[in-house]
Enzyme design. Structure first.
Site, PDB file in Angstrom:
ATOM      1  NE  ARG A 146      -3.875   0.620   0.691  1.00  0.00           N
ATOM      2  CZ  ARG A 146      -5.273   1.221   0.149  1.00  0.00           C
ATOM      3  NH1 ARG A 146      -5.639   0.445  -0.808  1.00  0.00           N
ATOM      4  NH2 ARG A 146      -5.734   2.046   0.440  1.00  0.00           N
ATOM      5  CB  THR A 152      -7.015   7.007  -2.586  1.00  0.00           C
ATOM      6  OG1 THR A 152      -7.078   5.706  -1.830  1.00  0.00           O
ATOM      7  CG2 THR A 152      -8.162   6.589  -3.816  1.00  0.00           C
ATOM      8  NE  ARG A 163      -3.557   4.361  -6.400  1.00  0.00           N
ATOM      9  CZ  ARG A 163      -4.425   3.907  -5.482  1.00  0.00           C
ATOM     10  NH1 ARG A 163      -4.298   4.189  -4.136  1.00  0.00           N
ATOM     11  NH2 ARG A 163      -5.302   2.875  -5.924  1.00  0.00           N
ATOM     12  CG  HIS A 176      -7.439  -2.650  -6.344  1.00  0.00           C
ATOM     13  ND1 HIS A 176      -8.224  -2.004  -5.419  1.00  0.00           N
ATOM     14  CD2 HIS A 176      -7.272  -3.893  -5.769  1.00  0.00           C
ATOM     15  CE1 HIS A 176      -9.030  -2.896  -4.419  1.00  0.00           C
ATOM     16  NE2 HIS A 176      -8.089  -4.019  -4.708  1.00  0.00           N
TER      17      HIS A 176
HETATM   18  N1  UDP Z   1     -12.023   6.356  -6.840  1.00  0.00           N
HETATM   19  C1  UDP Z   1     -12.698   7.477  -7.703  1.00  0.00           C
HETATM   20  N2  UDP Z   1     -12.904   8.635  -7.234  1.00  0.00           N
HETATM   21  C2  UDP Z   1     -13.169   8.807  -5.772  1.00  0.00           C
HETATM   22  C3  UDP Z   1     -12.401   7.795  -4.879  1.00  0.00           C
HETATM   23  C4  UDP Z   1     -11.949   6.602  -5.658  1.00  0.00           C
HETATM   24  O1  UDP Z   1     -12.889   7.241  -8.907  1.00  0.00           O
HETATM   25  O2  UDP Z   1     -13.473   9.951  -5.542  1.00  0.00           O
HETATM   26  C5  UDP Z   1     -11.541   4.953  -7.611  1.00  0.00           C
HETATM   27  C6  UDP Z   1     -10.060   5.012  -7.559  1.00  0.00           C
HETATM   28  O3  UDP Z   1      -9.576   4.510  -8.753  1.00  0.00           O
HETATM   29  C7  UDP Z   1      -9.759   4.149  -6.190  1.00  0.00           C
HETATM   30  C8  UDP Z   1     -10.944   3.401  -6.568  1.00  0.00           C
HETATM   31  O4  UDP Z   1     -12.002   3.927  -6.639  1.00  0.00           O
HETATM   32  O5  UDP Z   1      -8.381   3.672  -6.460  1.00  0.00           O
HETATM   33  C9  UDP Z   1     -11.174   2.458  -5.106  1.00  0.00           C
HETATM   34  O6  UDP Z   1     -11.290   3.456  -4.186  1.00  0.00           O
HETATM   35  P1  UDP Z   1     -10.540   3.098  -2.670  1.00  0.00           P
HETATM   36  O7  UDP Z   1     -11.323   4.251  -1.759  1.00  0.00           O
HETATM   37  O8  UDP Z   1     -10.489   1.873  -2.348  1.00  0.00           O
HETATM   38  O9  UDP Z   1      -9.033   3.408  -2.719  1.00  0.00           O
HETATM   39  P2  UDP Z   1      -7.617   2.585  -3.038  1.00  0.00           P
HETATM   40  O10 UDP Z   1      -7.834   1.668  -2.053  1.00  0.00           O
HETATM   41  O11 UDP Z   1      -7.710   2.229  -4.413  1.00  0.00           O
HETATM   42  O12 UDP Z   1      -6.423   3.558  -2.476  1.00  0.00           O
HETATM   43 MG    MG Z   2      -9.774   0.361  -1.803  1.00  0.00          MG
END
Ligand code: UDP
Ligand code: MG
Length: 212
Positions: A146, A152, A163, A176
């Site tokens: 992570r 994110t 990222r 992801h």
């Molecule tokens: N995502 C998005 N808009 C947002 C938040 C998330 O399109 O406002 C997408 C983004 O690709 C993210 C995925 O949804 O990686 C899953 O969200 P999560 O909160 O699980 O984040 P991650 O675990 O991938 O960091």
């Molecule tokens: Mg996630």
């Protein structure tokens, strides 16, 4: 003039081209009964196949795992991302490339089903672009993976993270990663069969895990 010795092998194509194999026509007869004949690969677009971004799944040595999908097919950076995990010392346990079904994508992101971006996220990863999914194993691979992936929202991602290196938009944040043992276990079960997970020890494995 002395004739060159007969070659023990040939790089020439067999008289009957293997082209037909791609169309599901056996070439066994043309190659002889003992020849190995490649079978056409069929990937089901349902559960137990991978999704339309890149996928990496990570285990740690206690079988905790991390799942990562990457927008790397379109960006052509799959190799770079795989290299980051290999170079860090993680073991590649499984890898495949598939186009996911809606059902699989929805189930994968079911925890986000009430979020406004959920329909667009599902549409995006099922848009037809191939996805690569991988399972990695190694020390602290969920937490460390992570960190390697980064926050994110790329605006908050450390610049050295995946990222932080390759993304500027949260909706196209490349990869992801499972965020817990529970989610990783579920996600690996969604994307892979048990038989697809290999078991071996990299030669540097004992050194990588050593401590003082
Ligand atoms: N995502 C998005 N808009 C947002 C938040 C998330 O399109 O406002 C997408 C983004 O690709 C993210 C995925 O949804 O990686 C899953 O969200 P999560 O909160 O699980 O984040 P991650 O675990 O991938 O960091
Ligand atoms: Mg996630």
């Amino acid at each position: 003039m002395i004739n060159p010795p007969a070659r023990a092998f040939s790089t020439a194509r067999p008289a009957s081209s293997l082209r037909n194999v791609a169309y599901g026509v056996s070439a066994a007869a043309a190659l002889g009964a003992t020849a190995f004949v490649a079978q056409p690969v069929h990937l089901d677009a349902g559960a137990r196949t991978i999704a339309a971004r890149y996928g990496i799944m990570l285990y740690d040595s206690k079988r905790r795992s991390l799942n990562i999908f990457v927008d790397g097919v379109s960006r052509q950076i799959v190799g770079k991302i795989i290299s980051r995990f290999e170079e860090r010392g993680y073991k590649l346990v499984a890898v495949k490339s598939v186009t996911p079904s809606k059902e699989l994508a929805k189930e994968h992101y079911v925890d986000l089903a009430n979020r406004p971006f959920y329909p667009g996220l599902v549409d995006y990863i099922t848009s037809g672009t191939p996805v690569v999914a991988l399972v990695w194993e190694g020390k602290d691979v969920i937490r460390q993976g992570r960190r390697m992936v980064g926050a994110t929202n790329p605006l908050q991602s450390d610049p050295g993270s995946i990222r932080g290196t390759y993304a500027v938009s949260v909706g196209r944040n490349i990869i992801h990663a499972s965020d817990s043992f529970e989610s990783a276990t579920k996600e690996i079960g969604l994307w892979f069969n048990e038989k697809e997970l290999s078991s071996y020890e990299p030669i540097a494995w004992p050194w990588i895990f050593s401590d003082n």
